[in-house]
Design an enzyme around this catalytic site. Sequence first.
Site, PDB file in Angstrom:
ATOM      1  N   TYR A   1       0.834  -1.202   0.000  1.00 29.36           N
ATOM      2  CA  TYR A   1       0.000   0.000   0.000  1.00 29.36           C
ATOM      3  C   TYR A   1       0.871   1.255   0.000  1.00 29.36           C
ATOM      4  O   TYR A   1       0.682   2.168  -0.810  1.00 29.36           O
ATOM      5  CB  TYR A   1      -0.889  -0.036   1.241  1.00 29.36           C
ATOM      6  CG  TYR A   1      -1.747   1.187   1.479  1.00 29.36           C
ATOM      7  CD1 TYR A   1      -2.903   1.396   0.732  1.00 29.36           C
ATOM      8  CD2 TYR A   1      -1.427   2.112   2.475  1.00 29.36           C
ATOM      9  CE1 TYR A   1      -3.705   2.504   0.961  1.00 29.36           C
ATOM     10  CE2 TYR A   1      -2.226   3.217   2.713  1.00 29.36           C
ATOM     11  CZ  TYR A   1      -3.359   3.410   1.957  1.00 29.36           C
ATOM     12  OH  TYR A   1      -4.146   4.499   2.184  1.00 29.36           O
TER      13      TYR A   1
ATOM     14  N   LYS B   1       1.207   4.148  -2.917  1.00 32.60           N
ATOM     15  CA  LYS B   1       0.970   5.565  -2.635  1.00 32.60           C
ATOM     16  C   LYS B   1       2.214   6.400  -2.982  1.00 32.60           C
ATOM     17  O   LYS B   1       2.104   7.491  -3.530  1.00 32.60           O
ATOM     18  CB  LYS B   1       0.585   5.760  -1.163  1.00 32.60           C
ATOM     19  CG  LYS B   1      -0.824   5.279  -0.808  1.00 32.60           C
ATOM     20  CD  LYS B   1      -1.882   6.259  -1.325  1.00 32.60           C
ATOM     21  CE  LYS B   1      -3.292   5.873  -0.872  1.00 32.60           C
ATOM     22  NZ  LYS B   1      -4.315   6.769  -1.476  1.00 32.60           N
TER      23      LYS B   1
END
Lengths: 318, 318
Positions: B142, B146
């Site tokens: 994740y 990002k």
Amino acid sequence: MTGAAGFLGGRLARTLLDRGELDGRSVDELVLLDVVAASAGEGDPRVRTVVGDVADPALLGETVDARTGVVFHLAAVVSGQAEAEFDLGMRINLDGSRLLLDACRAAGSVPRVVFTSSVAVYGGDLPDVVTDATPLTPQTSYGTQKACAELLLADHTRRGHVDGRVLRLPTVTVRPGKPNAAASGFASGIVREPLAGVTTVVPVPPEVRMWVLSPRYAVESLVAGAELAPGRLGGSRAINLPGVSVSVGEMAAALERVAGPEVAARVSWRRDPAVEAIAATWPGAWDTSRAEALGLRGDADFDAIVRAYMEDDLPHNL
Amino acid sequence: MTGAAGFLGGRLARTLLDRGELDGRSVDELVLLDVVAASAGEGDPRVRTVVGDVADPALLGETVDARTGVVFHLAAVVSGQAEAEFDLGMRINLDGSRLLLDACRAAGSVPRVVFTSSVAVYGGDLPDVVTDATPLTPQTSYGTQKACAELLLADHTRRGHVDGRVLRLPTVTVRPGKPNAAASGFASGIVREPLAGVTTVVPVPPEVRMWVLSPRYAVESLVAGAELAPGRLGGSRAINLPGVSVSVGEMAAALERVAGPEVAARVSWRRDPAVEAIAATWPGAWDTSRAEALGLRGDADFDAIVRAYMEDDLPHNL
């Protein structure tokens, strides 16, 4: 090996075939992937040449398999071209890297992946001395794509899909042959053209600093990077190679020292704002003590780089 | 707005419709994109609801056009799910962001793009205090996705395709409703469940530190982020929002102070190694002086966050 038809790929391929082993394992097969047929090791039964697009997942799926032990990922659209052709740079530099990692993950052999990155991952307000841990703040599309690929390689390594190592290459000089579309191309031209009796135009002022490495040590570092035990790498898989930090003016002076004033007189200076803008993002000073502690080596100075070119390449050009 | 059916998206949509203007321009149309129909502003003639996949380039091409002035990109697969479902996280968090930027570039209106990023871009050997300029060293898929999206946003901004700003959100708490798959979900559960008369299990030790922000200030920051003049942002488009740094034990103590010992007694502790491993990558202390200098605001302390939840959400739940 991706980008195997390129200059560095060709030298690396020949080195691997000559050595016959890598990290104590024999080189049974060397798969050379590029958009044009790689010519290194022609006729060698260990070589398989694959022609195709590094951003083609089907091709990558056929090329990387359960026997793949090491991947050298050299394929890239260079900085000047990635800036001019945004979509092409994204496809080759970002998609290509990502799809290659996906292919490695699917193959299941957890290959060592040696990824060549660039000083272009740095830029903007940099510290006086750049280290392996300096934040990635690219100011070009090329640098952005390389930085993203570095992050993806780290994540795939963390997840156990690959055993990745990122080698941030200084500008490799002197490259033989024709100029390429890299913004840093003049760092080869400034030596290569004058030695070939041709005048050359340097598009940046003499005080611009570069960080350079000869093809000899670039290839040696790629081999050494593949052989580094994972336990020695610690928390970060990215290593700035031990380049020589030198101004372009000093490069011209080294050429004069090694090859004489008549040759050096073929260097002229005319600023190109597009190249200068990219060059302005290049850092000035480097701390490569981590690379050195890992046993990676570079050239003594730019004089040595000029001499290496004259020894390794000049006879073939004449 | 992508991710418009989510909790934060719904609140932001209602806020924008209530304000009727953003950065001095009237909100003529509010396009709410999500995989399920967004319900905010139902019946409001200014709202257009689009149902579809944020990683579908055709859909994005239809949704972003030459009239698009501001894009709020909230759509994301949360941390726990992106770790468990790698391909899904890559598709939504990386491809979705990239394709949205491509759609903005094609639209040609150079929209302001407000991208919500996360503290998950940090990890590993962090400095004692994290600033906006701390290197991006994500330790989760994740966080990697990002971080890549942040880099791509910066490059598209530099190229003049968008006017991007990255808001790194602290953990937004207290979220009403059901738990989500975020590893940080317990930061809402620790307040929400006990106040609803339900026991809750905290999967990390009390000394784990978090960095949190109420939904009130998260929405205020998104609006303020869209209204920041580009000239005020300088070299970096990424801003760590002014969260509260607090240990999970202190969160439980705040709940007891605000809601009483009977409520707080519904908190129990049982470590979950998977969540704990992710939590171990979260930084402990923050310097958000740049955000504050830009006029962005946060909660005074965790007591205020508990009270904000009780005022804003608790009546609806009862």
